[in-house]
Design an enzyme around this catalytic site. Structure first.
Site, mmCIF file in Angstrom:
data_model
loop_
_atom_site.group_PDB
_atom_site.id
_atom_site.type_symbol
_atom_site.label_atom_id
_atom_site.label_comp_id
_atom_site.label_asym_id
_atom_site.label_seq_id
_atom_site.Cartn_x
_atom_site.Cartn_y
_atom_site.Cartn_z
ATOM 1 N N GLU A 406 -60.012 5.389 -15.265
ATOM 2 C CA GLU A 406 -61.343 4.488 -15.744
ATOM 3 C C GLU A 406 -62.029 3.961 -14.538
ATOM 4 O O GLU A 406 -62.375 3.028 -14.642
ATOM 5 C CB GLU A 406 -60.960 3.422 -16.689
ATOM 6 C CG GLU A 406 -59.990 3.635 -17.940
ATOM 7 C CD GLU A 406 -60.815 4.203 -19.097
ATOM 8 O OE1 GLU A 406 -61.914 3.946 -19.196
ATOM 9 O OE2 GLU A 406 -60.499 4.627 -20.132
HETATM 10 C C1 LIG Z 1 -52.521 10.043 -16.833
HETATM 11 C C2 LIG Z 1 -53.942 10.423 -16.551
HETATM 12 C C3 LIG Z 1 -54.774 10.298 -17.437
HETATM 13 C C4 LIG Z 1 -56.078 10.447 -17.335
HETATM 14 N N1 LIG Z 1 -57.028 10.781 -18.304
HETATM 15 C C5 LIG Z 1 -58.216 11.066 -18.157
HETATM 16 C C6 LIG Z 1 -59.272 11.518 -19.347
HETATM 17 O O1 LIG Z 1 -58.792 11.479 -20.348
HETATM 18 N N2 LIG Z 1 -60.468 11.629 -18.899
HETATM 19 C C7 LIG Z 1 -60.764 11.871 -17.727
HETATM 20 O O2 LIG Z 1 -61.919 12.445 -17.515
HETATM 21 N N3 LIG Z 1 -60.149 11.740 -16.605
HETATM 22 C C8 LIG Z 1 -58.736 11.370 -16.546
HETATM 23 N N4 LIG Z 1 -57.899 11.027 -15.709
HETATM 24 C C9 LIG Z 1 -58.430 11.063 -14.433
HETATM 25 C C10 LIG Z 1 -58.694 9.761 -13.733
HETATM 26 O O3 LIG Z 1 -59.761 9.277 -14.107
HETATM 27 C C11 LIG Z 1 -58.752 10.075 -12.243
HETATM 28 O O4 LIG Z 1 -57.384 10.442 -11.951
HETATM 29 C C12 LIG Z 1 -59.299 9.079 -11.450
HETATM 30 O O5 LIG Z 1 -60.758 8.912 -11.586
HETATM 31 C C13 LIG Z 1 -59.200 9.333 -10.003
HETATM 32 O O6 LIG Z 1 -59.445 10.394 -9.472
HETATM 33 P P1 LIG Z 1 -58.661 11.555 -8.500
HETATM 34 O O7 LIG Z 1 -57.354 11.355 -9.282
HETATM 35 O O8 LIG Z 1 -59.572 12.784 -8.249
HETATM 36 O O9 LIG Z 1 -58.472 10.564 -7.260
HETATM 37 P P2 LIG Z 1 -59.486 10.748 -5.868
HETATM 38 O O10 LIG Z 1 -60.834 10.427 -6.224
HETATM 39 O O11 LIG Z 1 -59.273 11.755 -5.145
HETATM 40 O O12 LIG Z 1 -58.983 9.355 -5.253
HETATM 41 C C14 LIG Z 1 -57.865 9.306 -4.409
HETATM 42 C C15 LIG Z 1 -57.894 7.918 -3.594
HETATM 43 O O13 LIG Z 1 -59.072 7.901 -2.657
HETATM 44 C C16 LIG Z 1 -59.636 6.680 -3.184
HETATM 45 N N5 LIG Z 1 -61.122 6.859 -3.238
HETATM 46 C C17 LIG Z 1 -61.954 8.025 -3.583
HETATM 47 N N6 LIG Z 1 -63.212 7.932 -3.353
HETATM 48 C C18 LIG Z 1 -63.323 6.945 -2.720
HETATM 49 C C19 LIG Z 1 -64.450 5.992 -2.024
HETATM 50 N N7 LIG Z 1 -65.731 6.536 -2.196
HETATM 51 N N8 LIG Z 1 -63.953 4.968 -1.545
HETATM 52 C C20 LIG Z 1 -62.898 4.500 -1.047
HETATM 53 N N9 LIG Z 1 -61.760 4.941 -1.802
HETATM 54 C C21 LIG Z 1 -62.012 6.292 -2.495
HETATM 55 C C22 LIG Z 1 -59.189 6.352 -4.631
HETATM 56 O O14 LIG Z 1 -59.825 4.996 -4.750
HETATM 57 C C23 LIG Z 1 -58.090 6.907 -4.520
HETATM 58 O O15 LIG Z 1 -57.176 5.757 -4.025
HETATM 59 C C24 LIG Z 1 -56.488 10.605 -15.871
HETATM 60 C C25 LIG Z 1 -55.560 10.884 -14.938
HETATM 61 C C26 LIG Z 1 -54.396 10.287 -15.418
HETATM 62 C C27 LIG Z 1 -53.428 10.296 -13.986
#
Ligand SMILES: Cc1cc2nc3c(=O)[nH]c(=O)nc-3n(C[C@H](O)[C@H](O)[C@H](O)COP(=O)(O)OP(=O)(O)OC[C@H]3O[C@@H](n4cnc5c(N)ncnc54)[C@H](O)[C@@H]3O)c2cc1C
Length: 599
Positions: A406
């Site tokens: 979220e």
């Molecule tokens: C169990 C689980 C259930 C999920 N359910 C859903 C779902 O139902 N539907 C759906 O659409 N998604 C879902 N997600 C996805 C989830 O919303 C994403 O994992 C989340 O938004 C983070 O994206 P990412 O994993 O690509 O991390 P990244 O975006 O790669 O982030 C990695 C790190 O970099 C940091 N970061 C990224 N951008 C910036 C920035 N601009 N400035 C500073 N720091 C930054 C982040 O805070 C994080 O610490 C789920 C994930 C999990 C693990």
């Protein structure tokens, strides 16, 4: 319907930084109606009686079990809180859905399934669906005949959701969109019948689609091996020329970001409420265990350091619960005021945006509070807390995801400040005049302050000064960095932390004062203790954040001057939080549970 008795006008989003409402103007858990309490009770009983006995099988992902439970819960109206009655839903308003979410969140695996179905899987259609789409899908989602899911994330696009590579092309006949790409981490992916999928039309126009699992080319993948929430399903979704009827475009072509972000705003708030529910159950287990487990010839609950943990858990839950119900009350009042006028979808969007700051606060503070609570609970269980036979072990693993999905907590911290600045620049929030007034006050030097009177009077002053600190630091930061402020992420996070602490302090204070007004100071005494502890510690954190932020903004003599001003605003009496926490711990131990329920 379960509406609340809300007589006050809705506080504007973010206005807590500028205004000081009276206790009777905020909603607190003590204001819940009997109907609303009954909804909460039904939700909690359902999970305790129907779900918890099956946890072992759910964690092992026994085929068909979770969908069966979703259906059972749906029969009780628990899976359609936000769906209007005319489409077969429970038609609950904000406060009631907040209670429902809180109370259904005893077990992480079910809480996440519920959020993905009833929240982000269903609400896009409630908010943005056409009449035909609503009639076709909402009754089935409400009854559990269909299970919903929300598919925004992709392998390369999580936080950066607009970097979606999934494409949607209209077929030559103009009847169907063909979706190609991959979605990742989709909650309920293993069994959902309906996905809200985001894809780019003509390579750039992010658009939301309602996609049925049975559509040709919609191929959910295998379950991911996760750290926690094993009871929930998380899979990728592969889209290979997936044929989606044109009429299943949700809202407008190129307006997918509006659907995505508004639904996430709502989801963030709900997630905060869910964390409150989870944490109360963990506190209950920890309190009970502290009486059963003996060390050095006595129950561990008799040791001061164990009492301190129980008390701090209760204090943090109290603060988050106070913030969340206060926000829910404001949202409900705003919805009530808007009812019957204008376009319903647009009104809902406006309200979700209005309280986006409060929603991000609920998400960040709620998830960090729950992580704290589960961590301390594992510590209280000692080695047994590290063993899978004990539910706190699972709760510890289950909690961790809340800081990630979220919108990560980093992204949400930045959003809090971005949204505040946006509201300030557009004049919706009078932050700029307030900062200018404060600058005059600072120039005029210290003024005579009257001795405060009444319940938590010292704390009232502490909070007023914390708001001044925020204005001082934020004002300096904006002046120095201007449009480049967005690049100063560490500074922004420090400001966001101050904002969150201020909301937590004031919400705790107003709730304790309201309780004292209603029931007398003596019977609200432990609530007052909790507010005092939270405010004393939060004020220290505000100080800390203000100093590290101001050091990044000013240098030399200006820095010394600014620090002197901060010191003036940071003056406050020392509070014996050790004694107060002992009293709070006694209240927890007396009932073996969170002691401020419904108060
Ligand atoms: C169990 C689980 C259930 C999920 N359910 C859903 C779902 O139902 N539907 C759906 O659409 N998604 C879902 N997600 C996805 C989830 O919303 C994403 O994992 C989340 O938004 C983070 O994206 P990412 O994993 O690509 O991390 P990244 O975006 O790669 O982030 C990695 C790190 O970099 C940091 N970061 C990224 N951008 C910036 C920035 N601009 N400035 C500073 N720091 C930054 C982040 O805070 C994080 O610490 C789920 C994930 C999990 C693990």
């Amino acid at each position: 319907m379960a509406t609340s008795v809300l007589t006050q006008p809705a506080a504007k989003g973010g206005s807590f930084l500028l205004e000081s409402p009276a206790p009777q103007d905020v909603f607190t858990p003590a204001d819940l109606t009997d109907d609303q309490k009954l909804i909460g009770q039904t939700a909690e009983e359902f999970v305790v009686k129907e779900v918890l006995p099956l946890v072992k099988d759910l964690e092992a992902k026994k085929t068909g079990l979770m969908p069966e439970l979703v259906k059972k819960a749906a029969e009780l109206g628990l899976m359609s809180g936000g769906t209007p009655e005319e489409y077969g839903g429970a038609g609950l308003v904000k406060v009631a859905t907040t209670v429902l979410t809180e109370k259904i969140s005893v077990y992480g695996g079910f809480a996440v399934t519920h959020g993905a179905h009833a929240g982000i899987g269903t609400l896009p259609i409630v908010y943005f669906g056409s009449e035909e789409q609503k009639k076709k899908y909402l009754p089935k989602l409400a009854s559990g005949e269909m299970i919903g899911a929300y598919a925004l994330s992709e392998p390369q696009a999580g936080s950066d959701a607009q970097n979606s590579l999934t494409r949607a092309e209209l077929n030559p006949e103009g009847t169907h969109y063909l979706l190609n790409g991959q979605k990742m981490w989709i909650t309920n992916g293993g069994f959902a019948d309906l996905f809200i999928i985001f894809a780019k039309v003509e390579g750039e126009k992010l658009t939301a689609f309602i996609v049925e699992r049975s559509f040709p080319g919609c191929k959910p993948g295998n379950e991911e091996h996760k750290m926690g929430i094993h009871g929930s399903s998380t899979t990728p979704i592969f889209l290979e020329n997936c044929r989606v009827p044109r009429e299943n475009v949700l809202h407008e072509i190129g307006r997918g970001h509006i659907v995505a972000f508004n639904v996430l705003n709502s989801g963030r708030f709900t997630l905060g409420a869910s964390c409150v529910g989870g944490s109360k159950h963990v506190l209950m287990s920890a309190s009970k265990y502290s009486k059963e487990r003996k060390a050095f010839g006595k129950p561990i609950g008799e040791f001061g350091l164990m009492k301190e943990k129980l008390a701090e858990m209760a204090v943090q839950i109290f603060a988050v619960e106070s913030m969340i119900y206060r926000s829910a009350g404001s949202m409900e009042a705003a919805m009530h005021a808007a009812a019957g006028s204008g376009n319903k979808t647009q009104n809902t969007m406006k309200i979700l945006e209005e309280y986006a700051i409060e929603s991000s606060i609920a998400k960040v503070y709620g998830s960090e509070m729950l992580d704290f609570v589960v961590d301390e609970a594992v510590q209280m269980f000692g080695g047994y807390g590290f063993h899978e036979d004990y539910p706190v072990c699972r709760a510890y693993r289950d909690s961790r995801i809340n800081r990630i999905f979220e919108g990560t907590n980093e992204i949400n911290r930045m959003l809090i400040i971005q949204m505040l600045m946006k509201r300030a620049m557009s004049g919706q929030l009078a932050l700029i005049p307030a900062a200018m007034k404060l600058a005059d006050e600072i120039l005029a030097g210290p003024s005579f302050e009257e001795t405060p009177e009444g319940v938590l009077a010292e704390e009232v002053r502490v909070i007023a000064n914390a708001k001044k600190m925020f204005l001082q630091v934020a004002g300096g930061a904006v002046q120095k960095f201007r449009e480049k402020l967005a690049e100063e992420q560490e500074l922004i996070a420090a400001l966001a932390n101050m904002v969150m602490e201020i909301y937590g302090m004031e919400s705790s204070l107003l709730r304790a004062q309201k309780s004292a007004d209603a029931r007398g100071e003596a019977s609200a005494s432990v609530l007052i203790d909790a507010a005092r502890v939270f405010i004393a510690d939060a004020a220290e954190r505000v100080d800390h954040e203000a100093k590290r932020a101001i050091a990044a903004v000013h240098k030399g003599d200006m820095l010394l001057t600014q620090l002197a001003v901060l010191k003036r605003f940071g003056k406050r009496p020392v509070v014996d939080t050790i004694a107060l926490r002992r009293r709070i711990a006694a209240a927890v131990e007396a009932q073996d549970r969170y002691p401020f329920e419904g108060r």
